[in-house]
Motif scaffolding. Sequence first.
Motif, PDB file in Angstrom:
ATOM      1  N   GLY A   1       0.843  -1.205  -0.053  1.00 57.69           N
ATOM      2  CA  GLY A   1      -0.018   0.191  -0.135  1.00 57.69           C
ATOM      3  C   GLY A   1       0.720   1.058   0.004  1.00 57.69           C
ATOM      4  O   GLY A   1       1.540   1.619  -1.023  1.00 57.69           O
ATOM      5  N   ALA A   2       0.528   2.026   1.156  1.00 57.52           N
ATOM      6  CA  ALA A   2       1.050   3.483   1.225  1.00 57.52           C
ATOM      7  C   ALA A   2       2.668   3.327   0.989  1.00 57.52           C
ATOM      8  O   ALA A   2       3.116   4.461   0.351  1.00 57.52           O
ATOM      9  CB  ALA A   2       0.981   4.038   2.728  1.00 57.52           C
ATOM     10  N   LEU A   3       3.506   2.623   1.335  1.00 59.15           N
ATOM     11  CA  LEU A   3       4.821   2.729   1.050  1.00 59.15           C
ATOM     12  C   LEU A   3       5.184   2.663  -0.547  1.00 59.15           C
ATOM     13  O   LEU A   3       5.860   3.495  -1.056  1.00 59.15           O
ATOM     14  CB  LEU A   3       5.579   1.550   1.797  1.00 59.15           C
ATOM     15  N   LEU A   4       4.344   1.924  -1.210  1.00 57.07           N
ATOM     16  CA  LEU A   4       4.574   1.765  -2.690  1.00 57.07           C
ATOM     17  C   LEU A   4       4.062   2.941  -3.212  1.00 57.07           C
ATOM     18  O   LEU A   4       4.675   3.427  -4.268  1.00 57.07           O
ATOM     19  CB  LEU A   4       3.842   0.465  -3.278  1.00 57.07           C
ATOM     20  N   ASP A   5       3.015   3.557  -2.773  1.00 55.41           N
ATOM     21  CA  ASP A   5       2.394   4.716  -3.529  1.00 55.41           C
ATOM     22  C   ASP A   5       3.419   6.076  -2.995  1.00 55.41           C
ATOM     23  O   ASP A   5       3.731   6.804  -4.095  1.00 55.41           O
ATOM     24  CB  ASP A   5       0.952   5.056  -2.590  1.00 55.41           C
ATOM     25  N   ARG A   6       3.926   6.200  -1.782  1.00 59.35           N
ATOM     26  CA  ARG A   6       4.523   7.253  -1.321  1.00 59.35           C
ATOM     27  C   ARG A   6       5.936   7.226  -1.768  1.00 59.35           C
ATOM     28  O   ARG A   6       6.690   8.208  -1.810  1.00 59.35           O
ATOM     29  CB  ARG A   6       4.181   7.512  -0.038  1.00 59.35           C
ATOM     30  N   PHE A   7       6.613   5.926  -2.143  1.00 60.45           N
ATOM     31  CA  PHE A   7       8.120   5.784  -2.596  1.00 60.45           C
ATOM     32  C   PHE A   7       7.935   5.019  -3.629  1.00 60.45           C
ATOM     33  O   PHE A   7       8.938   4.533  -3.953  1.00 60.45           O
ATOM     34  CB  PHE A   7       8.718   5.197  -1.261  1.00 60.45           C
ATOM     35  N   GLU A   8       7.129   5.430  -4.666  1.00 54.21           N
ATOM     36  CA  GLU A   8       7.235   4.653  -5.878  1.00 54.21           C
ATOM     37  C   GLU A   8       8.466   4.929  -6.662  1.00 54.21           C
ATOM     38  O   GLU A   8       9.001   6.132  -6.773  1.00 54.21           O
ATOM     39  CB  GLU A   8       5.931   5.294  -7.059  1.00 54.21           C
ATOM     40  N   GLY A   9       8.989   3.563  -7.049  1.00 52.95           N
ATOM     41  CA  GLY A   9      10.486   3.674  -7.867  1.00 52.95           C
ATOM     42  C   GLY A   9      11.469   3.921  -6.760  1.00 52.95           C
ATOM     43  O   GLY A   9      12.629   4.443  -7.298  1.00 52.95           O
ATOM     44  N   ARG A  10      11.473   3.791  -5.558  1.00 56.39           N
ATOM     45  CA  ARG A  10      12.345   4.301  -4.454  1.00 56.39           C
ATOM     46  C   ARG A  10      12.579   3.468  -3.354  1.00 56.39           C
ATOM     47  O   ARG A  10      12.984   3.725  -2.373  1.00 56.39           O
ATOM     48  CB  ARG A  10      12.027   5.708  -4.275  1.00 56.39           C
TER      49      ARG A  10
END
Length: 206
Positions: free
Chosen positions: A101-110
């Motif tokens: 969820g949020a981690l993938l959204d907020r750190f996309e590609g990072r």
Amino acid sequence: MSAKRCGVAVLASGRGSNFKAIAEACRREDFPATVVCLVTDNPEAGALETAKANGIPTFTVDAGPKKGRIPKEVEDEIASICEQQGADVIALAGFMRILRGALLDRFEGRIINIHPALLPSFKGLHGVRQALEYGVKVAGCTVHFVDRSIDGGPIILQSAVEVRDDDDEDSLAARILEQEHRIYVEAVELFALGKLEVIERRVRTG
Ligand code: GRF
């Protein structure tokens, strides 16, 4: 170094040897990254000791007893911690939870991860054991970007390790781990220098 160093948040659940390798590299004056925090879901994690010894802020979250799953609100909490600590990239180092969820959204590609097998072979838990049981002659490890798949994001670096006739899981894992430490540090450095370019599934490191 005058330029701002790349902030790395490390998420680890256990022993923390990859975290240690990254933390030690980040202590070098010429290294382009700095560890801004360690987040763990395990109050007993060995990584906590290493963080304290290196003066790295630590955060222990309660993600519940079910390994693998992580409650949505805890993923939100981790994302907020990483943002507040100034993370530019998140390095998963033996973090035993699947991000959705949020981690993938907020750190996309990072978000990057280290896996003890040559992906796409032997995804999931026990990569070393799976490789031995399959009978491969060459095993190894992979640093890859994290996406919504399990161990399926674009590959950044890999290192191969020969399987010996007398290897057991422990001996092979130990030789792979040496390579993990080397390529994980290299991948963090490449990310920090802005040298990773993702083109479809291929990552250029130049
Ligand atoms: C490593 O083998 C890594 O590849 C896997 O979990 C293990 C973590 O080891 N994802 P450590 O905690 O970094 O020593």
